[in-house]
Scaffold this active site. Sequence first.
Site, PDB file in Angstrom:
ATOM      1  N   ARG A  50      51.184 -17.750 -70.113  1.00  0.00           N
ATOM      2  CA  ARG A  50      50.523 -17.892 -68.794  1.00  0.00           C
ATOM      3  C   ARG A  50      49.810 -19.244 -68.731  1.00  0.00           C
ATOM      4  O   ARG A  50      49.853 -19.951 -67.733  1.00  0.00           O
ATOM      5  CB  ARG A  50      49.533 -16.748 -68.532  1.00  0.00           C
ATOM      6  CG  ARG A  50      48.663 -17.012 -67.297  1.00  0.00           C
ATOM      7  CD  ARG A  50      47.984 -15.783 -66.688  1.00  0.00           C
ATOM      8  NE  ARG A  50      47.534 -14.830 -67.656  1.00  0.00           N
ATOM      9  CZ  ARG A  50      46.439 -14.946 -68.420  1.00  0.00           C
ATOM     10  NH1 ARG A  50      45.672 -16.024 -68.300  1.00  0.00           N
ATOM     11  NH2 ARG A  50      46.111 -14.020 -69.277  1.00  0.00           N
ATOM     12  N   TYR A 102      54.370 -23.383 -41.594  1.00  0.00           N
ATOM     13  CA  TYR A 102      55.170 -22.243 -42.024  1.00  0.00           C
ATOM     14  C   TYR A 102      54.409 -20.942 -41.735  1.00  0.00           C
ATOM     15  O   TYR A 102      53.210 -20.831 -42.024  1.00  0.00           O
ATOM     16  CB  TYR A 102      55.481 -22.395 -43.515  1.00  0.00           C
ATOM     17  CG  TYR A 102      56.130 -21.184 -44.111  1.00  0.00           C
ATOM     18  CD1 TYR A 102      57.318 -20.683 -43.589  1.00  0.00           C
ATOM     19  CD2 TYR A 102      55.550 -20.509 -45.183  1.00  0.00           C
ATOM     20  CE1 TYR A 102      57.910 -19.556 -44.131  1.00  0.00           C
ATOM     21  CE2 TYR A 102      56.140 -19.379 -45.729  1.00  0.00           C
ATOM     22  CZ  TYR A 102      57.315 -18.906 -45.193  1.00  0.00           C
ATOM     23  OH  TYR A 102      57.896 -17.790 -45.712  1.00  0.00           O
ATOM     24  N   ASP A 174      52.258 -30.139 -47.289  1.00  0.00           N
ATOM     25  CA  ASP A 174      53.389 -29.306 -47.716  1.00  0.00           C
ATOM     26  C   ASP A 174      54.641 -30.149 -47.463  1.00  0.00           C
ATOM     27  O   ASP A 174      55.040 -30.389 -46.329  1.00  0.00           O
ATOM     28  CB  ASP A 174      53.404 -28.004 -46.904  1.00  0.00           C
ATOM     29  CG  ASP A 174      54.506 -27.054 -47.353  1.00  0.00           C
ATOM     30  OD1 ASP A 174      55.539 -27.533 -47.867  1.00  0.00           O
ATOM     31  OD2 ASP A 174      54.346 -25.835 -47.167  1.00  0.00           O
ATOM     32  N   LYS A 199      63.389 -24.081 -51.926  1.00  0.00           N
ATOM     33  CA  LYS A 199      64.236 -24.731 -50.923  1.00  0.00           C
ATOM     34  C   LYS A 199      65.048 -25.864 -51.567  1.00  0.00           C
ATOM     35  O   LYS A 199      65.849 -25.614 -52.427  1.00  0.00           O
ATOM     36  CB  LYS A 199      63.361 -25.218 -49.766  1.00  0.00           C
ATOM     37  CG  LYS A 199      62.322 -24.207 -49.305  1.00  0.00           C
ATOM     38  CD  LYS A 199      62.916 -22.911 -48.826  1.00  0.00           C
ATOM     39  CE  LYS A 199      61.823 -21.995 -48.307  1.00  0.00           C
ATOM     40  NZ  LYS A 199      62.164 -20.592 -48.355  1.00  0.00           N
TER      41      LYS A 199
HETATM   42  C1  LIG Z   1      57.275 -25.237 -45.526  1.00  0.00           C
HETATM   43  C2  LIG Z   1      57.186 -24.019 -46.395  1.00  0.00           C
HETATM   44  N1  LIG Z   1      56.142 -23.855 -47.208  1.00  0.00           N
HETATM   45  C3  LIG Z   1      56.029 -22.759 -47.999  1.00  0.00           C
HETATM   46  C4  LIG Z   1      56.970 -21.763 -47.987  1.00  0.00           C
HETATM   47  C5  LIG Z   1      56.820 -20.543 -48.865  1.00  0.00           C
HETATM   48  O1  LIG Z   1      57.691 -20.612 -49.931  1.00  0.00           O
HETATM   49  P1  LIG Z   1      58.273 -19.338 -50.741  1.00  0.00           P
HETATM   50  O2  LIG Z   1      59.161 -18.601 -49.813  1.00  0.00           O
HETATM   51  O3  LIG Z   1      58.949 -19.972 -51.898  1.00  0.00           O
HETATM   52  O4  LIG Z   1      57.084 -18.506 -51.157  1.00  0.00           O
HETATM   53  C6  LIG Z   1      58.088 -21.894 -47.163  1.00  0.00           C
HETATM   54  C7  LIG Z   1      59.122 -20.827 -47.120  1.00  0.00           C
HETATM   55  O5  LIG Z   1      59.984 -20.807 -46.271  1.00  0.00           O
HETATM   56  C8  LIG Z   1      58.200 -23.050 -46.338  1.00  0.00           C
HETATM   57  O6  LIG Z   1      59.246 -23.223 -45.509  1.00  0.00           O
END
Ligand SMILES: Cc1ncc(COP(=O)(O)O)c(C=O)c1O
Length: 388
Positions: A50, A102, A174, A199
Amino acid sequence: MARKHRFETRAIHVGQEPDAATGATIVPVYQTVTFTQDEVGKHKGYEYSRTGNPTRAALEECLASLEGGRFGFAYGSGMAAVHGAMQLVSAGDHVVVADDLYGGSFRLFSEVLPRYGVRFSYVDATRPDEIDKAVTPETRMLWIETPTNPLLRLVDLAACSEIASRHGARLVVDNTFATPYLQNPLEFGAHVVVHSTTKYLGGHSDVIGGAVVVDDEELARTLQFTRNATGGIPGPWDAWLTLRGAKTLALRMREHEANARSVAEFLLGRPEVERVHYPGLPDHPGHELAKRQMRGFGGMLALDLAGGEPAALAFCAATDVFSLGESLGGVESLVGYPWSMSHAAFPAEAKRRKGITEGTVRLSVGIEHPEDLCADLERALKAAATAG
Ligand SMILES: Cc1ncc(COP(=O)(O)O)c(C=O)c1O
């Protein structure tokens, strides 16, 4: 591996020296919970997975290098990474958030973190003066995405970092949509970069993961402490798969972009399509800004269908090469319906304010042959025209 090398070289080599114990060229999957100590406290740098694991450490070093930061932290999902970055604020702190974000991040910010005393204000971050107006004496963080999801709006990284720094707040970006291949927010003064590695970085839609990258040592200490305290790590197999994916990010992004451009041009001027949202198009409102802060325009695009909801639903059901599904950034093309899929967490009026309508469809353009992609969309447009 020195950081002076170019992106493609760093993706393949940074953090990935031959294994010290065996010479294995590829970083092994260290599928272990614990590490045997010679004497109490005498070990080779790892105690418990961890806290630290060599496979995960390789991924973290590589991602940090790709983002131009010194410290990387991998998490078990993008949302765990978003939450990890949020552990840099405390009860009583205020966060200014770009409202085009998101849906899962919005859910965390609106329904979970307020219970811990963190307050959030939402602004249209494409207008930096709006951010300035929302800042209060308690503001400690500014949270943005660029390009935004799903309409690919551009937010000015340099302007946001200037505002954040002037108010003693931290800018978090992000960077999931742009990827480190196309954009490095730390270069523009951002303090923290967040990724859903699920992604483009992983790239093959086979592993959920997240990452946070910083250059500041104090931020890194807090992130390491809080992640160890809260436990949101990825397992070694997931870290390994993500690292394998990241090696080909540059190649994939070039193909994603070339295909997205072909698809955007195919959709332009079609009577079934009211609008194409792609930052690579010269009339996109963020085109000039994208040219300044990105090294390309990426593989995501959105379109508004003239026939509204029935047309959009028929379009999504009719594609064959484009799979209808949540997510983005994999080698395979995906189609999504933001209204009730990725953006379901937002109230209807908030979606409309952002420009998302019942006719909006999002495409994650993969790396299949562009003619197959356009032929698939031709079929979907015909279905949309009949339904709309
Ligand atoms: C811009 C963005 N940030 C964060 C996330 C969250 O990621 P995860 O689905 O890997 O938890 C996503 C998921 O689609 C996203 O598109």
